[in-house]
Design a protein around this motif. Structure first.
Motif, PDB file in Angstrom:
ATOM      1  N   UNK A 218      -7.937   4.241  -7.315  1.00  0.00           N
ATOM      2  CA  UNK A 218      -7.436   4.446  -5.959  1.00  0.00           C
ATOM      3  C   UNK A 218      -8.589   4.288  -4.975  1.00  0.00           C
ATOM      4  N   UNK A 219      -8.257   3.917  -3.745  1.00  0.00           N
ATOM      5  CA  UNK A 219      -9.239   3.805  -2.669  1.00  0.00           C
ATOM      6  C   UNK A 219      -9.231   5.096  -1.873  1.00  0.00           C
ATOM      7  N   UNK A 220     -10.376   5.705  -1.682  1.00  0.00           N
ATOM      8  CA  UNK A 220     -10.470   6.977  -0.960  1.00  0.00           C
ATOM      9  C   UNK A 220     -11.072   6.730   0.424  1.00  0.00           C
ATOM     10  N   UNK A 221     -10.236   6.840   1.467  1.00  0.00           N
ATOM     11  CA  UNK A 221     -10.688   6.679   2.853  1.00  0.00           C
ATOM     12  C   UNK A 221     -10.651   8.006   3.611  1.00  0.00           C
ATOM     13  N   UNK A 222     -10.543   9.116   2.882  1.00  0.00           N
ATOM     14  CA  UNK A 222     -10.483  10.428   3.538  1.00  0.00           C
ATOM     15  C   UNK A 222     -11.769  10.656   4.332  1.00  0.00           C
ATOM     16  N   UNK A 223     -11.580  11.043   5.599  1.00  0.00           N
ATOM     17  CA  UNK A 223     -12.717  11.312   6.471  1.00  0.00           C
ATOM     18  C   UNK A 223     -13.321  10.094   7.135  1.00  0.00           C
ATOM     19  N   UNK A 224     -12.733   8.923   6.941  1.00  0.00           N
ATOM     20  CA  UNK A 224     -13.337   7.697   7.468  1.00  0.00           C
ATOM     21  C   UNK A 224     -12.614   7.133   8.692  1.00  0.00           C
ATOM     22  N   UNK A 225     -11.638   7.859   9.222  1.00  0.00           N
ATOM     23  CA  UNK A 225     -10.887   7.369  10.382  1.00  0.00           C
ATOM     24  C   UNK A 225     -10.677   8.483  11.394  1.00  0.00           C
ATOM     25  N   UNK A 226     -10.569   8.091  12.668  1.00  0.00           N
ATOM     26  CA  UNK A 226     -10.064   9.027  13.667  1.00  0.00           C
ATOM     27  C   UNK A 226      -8.544   8.899  13.715  1.00  0.00           C
ATOM     28  N   UNK A 227      -7.893   9.612  14.642  1.00  0.00           N
ATOM     29  CA  UNK A 227      -6.429   9.630  14.656  1.00  0.00           C
ATOM     30  C   UNK A 227      -5.842   8.251  14.945  1.00  0.00           C
ATOM     31  N   UNK A 228      -6.418   7.520  15.881  1.00  0.00           N
ATOM     32  CA  UNK A 228      -5.893   6.202  16.220  1.00  0.00           C
ATOM     33  C   UNK A 228      -6.111   5.222  15.077  1.00  0.00           C
ATOM     34  N   UNK A 229      -7.246   5.320  14.415  1.00  0.00           N
ATOM     35  CA  UNK A 229      -7.522   4.438  13.275  1.00  0.00           C
ATOM     36  C   UNK A 229      -6.595   4.749  12.107  1.00  0.00           C
ATOM     37  N   UNK A 230      -6.226   6.023  11.954  1.00  0.00           N
ATOM     38  CA  UNK A 230      -5.262   6.382  10.915  1.00  0.00           C
ATOM     39  C   UNK A 230      -3.906   5.746  11.197  1.00  0.00           C
ATOM     40  N   UNK A 231      -3.492   5.789  12.456  1.00  0.00           N
ATOM     41  CA  UNK A 231      -2.244   5.109  12.823  1.00  0.00           C
ATOM     42  C   UNK A 231      -2.331   3.617  12.553  1.00  0.00           C
ATOM     43  N   UNK A 232      -3.479   3.034  12.849  1.00  0.00           N
ATOM     44  CA  UNK A 232      -3.664   1.605  12.593  1.00  0.00           C
ATOM     45  C   UNK A 232      -3.575   1.303  11.101  1.00  0.00           C
ATOM     46  N   UNK A 233      -4.072   2.202  10.259  1.00  0.00           N
ATOM     47  CA  UNK A 233      -3.917   2.033   8.816  1.00  0.00           C
ATOM     48  C   UNK A 233      -2.439   2.020   8.436  1.00  0.00           C
ATOM     49  N   UNK A 234      -1.683   2.955   8.982  1.00  0.00           N
ATOM     50  CA  UNK A 234      -0.260   3.058   8.629  1.00  0.00           C
ATOM     51  C   UNK A 234       0.514   1.786   8.979  1.00  0.00           C
ATOM     52  N   UNK A 235       0.039   1.052   9.979  1.00  0.00           N
ATOM     53  CA  UNK A 235       0.702  -0.201  10.339  1.00  0.00           C
ATOM     54  C   UNK A 235       0.674  -1.215   9.196  1.00  0.00           C
ATOM     55  N   UNK A 236      -0.249  -1.031   8.250  1.00  0.00           N
ATOM     56  CA  UNK A 236      -0.382  -1.948   7.115  1.00  0.00           C
ATOM     57  C   UNK A 236       0.352  -1.454   5.872  1.00  0.00           C
ATOM     58  N   UNK A 237       0.925  -0.249   5.910  1.00  0.00           N
ATOM     59  CA  UNK A 237       1.429   0.380   4.697  1.00  0.00           C
ATOM     60  C   UNK A 237       2.906   0.185   4.443  1.00  0.00           C
TER      61      UNK A 237
ATOM     62  N   UNK B 219       4.471   2.648   2.131  1.00  0.00           N
ATOM     63  CA  UNK B 219       4.923   4.025   1.943  1.00  0.00           C
ATOM     64  C   UNK B 219       3.794   4.988   2.306  1.00  0.00           C
ATOM     65  N   UNK B 220       4.151   6.088   2.963  1.00  0.00           N
ATOM     66  CA  UNK B 220       3.259   7.222   3.154  1.00  0.00           C
ATOM     67  C   UNK B 220       3.851   8.405   2.400  1.00  0.00           C
TER      68      UNK B 220
ATOM     69  N   UNK C  70       0.820  -1.211   0.000  1.00  0.00           N
ATOM     70  CA  UNK C  70       0.000   0.000   0.000  1.00  0.00           C
ATOM     71  C   UNK C  70       0.856   1.264   0.000  1.00  0.00           C
ATOM     72  N   UNK C  71       0.543   2.157  -0.926  1.00  0.00           N
ATOM     73  CA  UNK C  71       1.007   3.537  -0.899  1.00  0.00           C
ATOM     74  C   UNK C  71      -0.120   4.381  -0.330  1.00  0.00           C
ATOM     75  N   UNK C  72       0.081   4.915   0.875  1.00  0.00           N
ATOM     76  CA  UNK C  72      -0.875   5.867   1.432  1.00  0.00           C
ATOM     77  C   UNK C  72      -0.503   7.268   0.967  1.00  0.00           C
ATOM     78  N   UNK C  73      -1.481   8.043   0.585  1.00  0.00           N
ATOM     79  CA  UNK C  73      -1.276   9.465   0.314  1.00  0.00           C
ATOM     80  C   UNK C  73      -2.161  10.255   1.263  1.00  0.00           C
ATOM     81  N   UNK C  74      -1.530  11.050   2.125  1.00  0.00           N
ATOM     82  CA  UNK C  74      -2.236  12.004   2.986  1.00  0.00           C
ATOM     83  C   UNK C  74      -1.909  13.379   2.423  1.00  0.00           C
ATOM     84  N   UNK C  75      -2.756  13.931   1.570  1.00  0.00           N
ATOM     85  CA  UNK C  75      -2.333  15.035   0.706  1.00  0.00           C
ATOM     86  C   UNK C  75      -2.302  16.417   1.328  1.00  0.00           C
ATOM     87  N   UNK C  76      -2.873  16.588   2.511  1.00  0.00           N
ATOM     88  CA  UNK C  76      -3.077  17.945   3.024  1.00  0.00           C
ATOM     89  C   UNK C  76      -2.351  18.206   4.339  1.00  0.00           C
ATOM     90  N   UNK C  77      -1.771  19.384   4.422  1.00  0.00           N
ATOM     91  CA  UNK C  77      -1.269  19.940   5.674  1.00  0.00           C
ATOM     92  C   UNK C  77      -2.295  20.940   6.186  1.00  0.00           C
TER      93      UNK C  77
END
Length: 356
Positions: free
Chosen positions: A244-263, A265-266, A185-192
Motif C-alpha cells: 500500500x502507498x502511505x500518504x498520511x501527513x503529506x497533504x493539507x485539506x485542499x490537497x486531500x480533496x485533490x487526491x479524492x478527485x482521482x479515486x 472508493x474512499x 484507487x481505494x483511499x483509506x482515511x482510517x481515523x476520526x
C-alpha cells in the motif's frame, strides 16, 4: 419564540455561525451555495474555527471571521475586534453548544435563528429569537439547509465544492503518480477525531487486500499528521499482505480533496474526510456503529454506508435507533466498531466495483 411568517426575500447580510468540526463545516458548504443561488448579491460572514477555515476561507462571496477555539480569552477579544461595527440582517446559529452560545452574543443581527427542537441543545433556545421549522430528515445536511429555507432560499443546491488551487492539484498528482500506477484507487482515511469511531487496523488491511486481489485496485492511505493517524497507517500496512502507498501527513485539506478527485472508493469511519469527499465523484464507504448514518452518513453515498448502529444501540443501550435521542453517539468502548465485520465492507467494495 416567534411563529410569524418568514419573508420570501433572502436578506442581504447573513452571518453563519458554525465553528467546527471539519465534517460539519464541509456540510455547511451547500447552504452557502443555496443562499448565493437565491440571492447572488448576498454578503456572507462565517464565524468559524481556525482549522476548519482552511477548507472554506476562499469560497467566493464568503468572509471567514476566524475564532481560535484554543485561544481562550484572547480569541474572544480577537473575534470581537473582527465583528466591531458589523450588523447582519440574519444570524444562522448552526452550532448548538455552550461555546457557540457565548460566541453568538458577540454577533449583532436583526434576526437570530436556531435549530428546531429536536436538534437544539445546550440552551441554544435562550440565545435565538426564532427556530427553523421541524425537519423530517435526520441528516445534518438537511438540518443545515433548513436555515437557508427559513430565510427564503427554499431550493437546495447540493454542492460541496470549494476552490482548489492548481498548485494543490499538482501536488496531489505528483504524490499519486510518481510510481506511474494506473490502477483504480481505494483511499483509506482510517481515523476520526473520535477514537471510538475507528475500525481496527487488521480489518482495514483485510478489506484493502480484498480490493487489490479481487478488483485490481491500488490502496492509498491518507490522513493528517497526528501521531495517532501515522500509527494507524503503519498498523494497516503492517497487517496487509499486499503493498500500500502511505500518504498520511503529506497533504493539507485542499490537497486531500485533490487526491479524492482521482479515486474510485474512499473507505473511512464517520470523519471529516467522509463529508469533504462529497465535493468529488468518489464513492464513499463510511463505517457506522458508533453513530447513526441517517444523521451523519456521507450524504452523496448514503446507499454505501455500512450501518451497524442498530446492533450498537441494542447491545449498549438496550434500545433501537429510532428510540435513542437524535444525535446519540455510542462511544462506550472500542468494541462498538468491532460490530462491523470485514465481509460487510468487502461487499460494498464489490458493489461499487461492479457498477459501470
Amino acid at each position: 419564540m416567534s411563529d410569524r411568517t418568514l419573508p420570501a426575500q433572502v436578506p442581504r447580510r447573513v452571518c453563519i455561525l458554525r465553528l467546527s468540526a471539519l465534517g460539519d463545516c464541509a456540510n455547511v458548504v451547500p447552504v452557502v451555495h443555496t443562499l448565493q443561488a437565491a440571492r447572488p448579491d448576498i454578503e456572507i460572514g462565517w464565524v468559524i474555527n481556525r482549522t476548519e477555515a482552511k477548507l472554506v476561507a476562499d469560497l467566493p462571496g464568503v468572509e471567514c471571521l476566524v475564532y481560535d477555539k484554543r485561544g481562550g480569552r484572547s480569541a474572544i477579544v480577537a473575534l470581537k475586534r473582527q465583528l466591531a461595527g458589523r450588523r447582519f440582517d440574519a444570524l444562522l446559529n448552526m452550532h448548538a453548544s455552550w461555546r457557540a452560545n457565548r460566541v453568538s452574543r458577540l454577533i449583532s443581527a436583526k434576526r437570530r435563528i436556531g435549530f428546531d427542537r429536536r436538534r437544539s441543545r445546550d440552551g441554544q433556545r435562550l440565545f435565538v429569537h426564532e427556530r427553523i421549522p421541524p425537519v423530517a430528515s435526520r441528516h445534518v445536511v438537511d438540518g443545515f439547509l433548513g436555515f437557508a429555507a427559513a430565510i427564503g432560499a427554499a431550493q437546495p443546491v447540493f454542492d460541496w465544492r470549494v476552490p482548489i488551487a492548481d498548485v494543490d492539484r499538482a501536488h496531489a498528482g505528483a504524490l499519486l503518480y510518481a510510481a506511474r500506477d494506473p490502477r483504480p484507487i481505494l483511499f483509506i482515511s482510517p481515523c476520526s477525531s473520535h477514537a471510538m469511531r475507528n475500525w481496527a487496523a487488521e480489518r482495514y488491511a483485510a478489506a484493502a487486500d480484498h480490493a487489490i486481489r479481487a478488483h485490481g485496485m491500488r490502496c492509498v492511505l491518507v490522513g493528517g499528521p497526528s501521531r495517532a493517524e501515522r500509527a494507524a497507517g503503519e498498523a494497516i500496512r503492517g497487517a496487509m499482505r499486499e503493498p500500500a502507498t502511505d500518504l498520511i501527513g503529506q497533504t493539507n485539506l485542499k490537497q486531500l480533496l485533490a487526491l479524492f478527485e482521482h479515486g474510485r472508493i474512499l473507505l473511512t469511519p464517520d470523519s471529516g474526510p467522509a463529508h469533504m469527499a462529497n465535493a468529488t465523484d468518489i464513492a464513499t464507504i463510511s463505517l457506522h456503529a458508533a453513530t447513526d448514518p441517517r444523521r451523519s452518513g456521507a450524504y452523496r453515498s448514503r446507499d454505501l454506508c455500512v450501518d451497524y448502529f442498530a446492533e450498537a444501540a441494542s447491545h449498549y443501550r438496550n434500545s433501537t435507533p429510532d428510540a435513542v435521542k437524535w444525535g446519540t453517539r455510542i462511544e462506550d468502548d472500542a468494541g462498538v466498531m468491532g460490530l462491523i465485520p470485514v465481509a460487510a465492507v468487502t461487499a460494498r467494495i464489490d458493489e461499487v466495483m461492479g457498477r459501470p
